[in-house]
Design an enzyme around this catalytic site. Structure first.
Site, PDB file in Angstrom:
ATOM      1  N   GLU A 125      -3.517  -0.650   9.143  1.00 45.71           N
ATOM      2  CA  GLU A 125      -4.787  -1.189   9.330  1.00 45.71           C
ATOM      3  C   GLU A 125      -4.676  -2.710   8.523  1.00 45.71           C
ATOM      4  O   GLU A 125      -3.962  -2.737   7.624  1.00 45.71           O
ATOM      5  CB  GLU A 125      -5.751  -0.555   8.294  1.00 45.71           C
ATOM      6  CG  GLU A 125      -6.242   0.897   8.800  1.00 45.71           C
ATOM      7  CD  GLU A 125      -7.236   1.657   7.870  1.00 45.71           C
ATOM      8  OE1 GLU A 125      -7.826   2.336   8.441  1.00 45.71           O
ATOM      9  OE2 GLU A 125      -6.874   1.642   6.756  1.00 45.71           O
ATOM     10  N   CYS A 126      -5.172  -3.472   9.369  1.00 48.47           N
ATOM     11  CA  CYS A 126      -5.067  -5.214   8.813  1.00 48.47           C
ATOM     12  C   CYS A 126      -3.495  -5.563   8.337  1.00 48.47           C
ATOM     13  O   CYS A 126      -2.834  -6.007   9.145  1.00 48.47           O
ATOM     14  CB  CYS A 126      -5.974  -5.207   7.737  1.00 48.47           C
ATOM     15  SG  CYS A 126      -6.707  -6.885   7.712  1.00 48.47           S
TER      16      CYS A 126
END
Length: 462
Positions: free
Chosen positions: A332-333
């Site tokens: 994530e990210c």
């Protein structure tokens, strides 16, 4: 048993909610109370301050991403064995998902948790007008229990008395105190370098000073009096955090100053459903732990440590080998950024990353994406399959593809319409979007199922 909770809300962003919240938490700790922090909305930064002051994991309460039962479950779970829960608001009191409703706002969370609200008002350059602002907030929506006010940016004791008299006369609620504007006490910029500073204890003196200032000019006894509430009714059904299975798989989780943006509930839901979590640090050049069945690379600040991450070949090689071999992975990210070919900093310096994802990250000086997202998995997304989830984006980076057209991980729905996002290959699901597992608990079941397949295959190989 006395139960206490309180929302610290603001008339808008920048009025001093975080400064006062941290000061109140510190003041309550100085009184010997066990304090639990919460943050309205999808924010990974402010909860780190809460945790630093209270020595307890702070949790997000989000009435758009979560159902009412899930939100109250998280609140009840976090509030156990504490004397008082302090809920810091987000933006202005009524600001949330939509300008037409209270959905996702601090006001809605206050109503769902049946919490009294202390409204923070920036009183710079006004006196009686502050009462008009407070009265407007009182009358704007039914069911919001605005129980008191704290005045911020007050010029003097005389100025405070003018504000206090006007608000208490016109609004019939107490003004609990104030902070002066010339104190110049502000929380440092809440972005780059924050996590290392807090982990080193660099801000402890600031938190201590804020606590003393609040004790001097805010009536903590009155705040405690207003915070006494009836216990919340029990939520329907089992808790997200009830132990359902004994540990059956192991998932490695990156955890250090570069990777630390995780909803704590995501990790706890994994553990409750039979996952043993094995933490490792890419910044410390840790190799991926042996015999893990899955990998979770969360967000954070990889761009701030890009040179070191690029130099830590042991971690990069072990992560790449594991993902290439089909390890079920969620990135994530910041984790997504780490798996690309390179990260280019704002200074235009390019640092090589793991090279799993055919594309490059470029850091920008302004936010490139912010807001809530409804999330639908694309073909091959083993985490979501046919289910929907909710989450958010918040990043200063852009992604540029360098290879053939890639398979996106998600279809996102936002105010701007639908768009494809992220990257899928083998058992890797990666993208800028943060997903809250409580918005779609089947994510946990799907991940464990895929991890068990990986584990069985590894054991068969011998």
């Amino acid at each position: 048993m006395i139960e206490r909770r309180m929302v610290i809300a603001g008339t808008g962003s920048g009025v001093g909610k975080t400064t006062l919240t941290i000061g109140i938490m510190s003041a309550l700790k100085k009184r010997g109370l066990e304090v639990q922090g919460f943050k309205c909305g999808p924010d990974f930064i402010d909860p780190t301050y809460h945790r630093a002051v209270t020595n307890r994991i702070s949790r997000n309460l989000d009435s758009w991403m979560l159902t009412e039962d899930s939100l109250l479950d998280i609140f009840t779970h976090g509030s156990k064995n504490t004397d008082i829960s302090i809920i810091e608001g987000v933006m202005g009191f009524f600001d949330g998902k939509s300008p037409e409703t209270n959905e996702g706002s601090t006001a809605e969370i206050g109503m769902l948790t049946k919490s009294p609200v202390v409204l923070v008002v920036n009183c710079s350059s006004m006196a009686r007008s502050a009462a008009a602002i407070v009265k407007g907030f009182q009358s704007f929506a039914e069911g919001t229990n605005i129980a008191g006010v704290i005045a911020n940016s007050v010029g003097s004791e005389g100025h405070y008395q003018l504000v206090k008299t006007a608000i208490e006369q016109e609004c019939a609620i107490p003004v609990l105190g104030y902070l002066k504007r010339e104190l110049a006490i502000e929380i440092p910029e809440r972005n780059l370098g924050l996590i290392p500073s807090i982990e080193r204890g660099d801000l402890d003196s600031l938190f201590d000073k804020l606590g003393d200032l609040v004790l001097e000019t805010v009536d903590i006894n009155k705040l405690l009096e207003l915070s006494v509430v009836k216990p919340l009714a029990e939520t329907n059904g089992p808790s997200l955090f009830d132990k359902k299975k004994e540990a059956s798989v192991r998932i490695a989780v990156a955890k250090d100053a570069a990777f630390n943006f995780y909803y704590p509930e995501n990790l706890e839901m994994l553990e409750a459903n039979g996952v043993e979590i094995d933490y490792f640090s890419p910044l410390a050049n840790d190799a991926l732990p042996d015999n893990v069945d899955g990998l979770y690379l969360g967000g954070g600040f990889p761009e701030e440590f890009a040179h070191k991450l690029a130099s830590n070949h042991k971690t990069k090689q072990s992560v790449k080998a594991a993902i290439d071999n089909g390890l079920p992975t969620l990135a994530e990210c910041g984790g997504f950024m780490y798996l690309t070919e390179s990260i280019e900093t704002k200074e235009k310096i390019k640092h090589k990353m793991t090279g799993i994802i055919p594309g490059e990250i470029q850091m920008q000086s302004r936010l490139t994406a912010i807001g809530y997202r409804e999330i639908k998995g694309q073909n091959g997304n083993f985490l979501l399959r046919n289910s929907m989830a909710k989450g958010h984006e918040f990043h200063y980076s852009t992604f540029r593809e360098t290879g053939d057209e890639i398979q996106p991980a998600y279809e996102l729905k936002s105010r701007r319409g639908n768009q494809k996002e992220g990257y899928l290959i083998r058992n890797l699901v990666a993208g800028f979007t943060y997903t809250h597992f409580a918005s779609s608990p089947s994510i946990v079941e799907n991940w464990i199922e895929k991890c068990l397949e990986t584990k069985d295959a590894r054991e068969q190989r011998g």
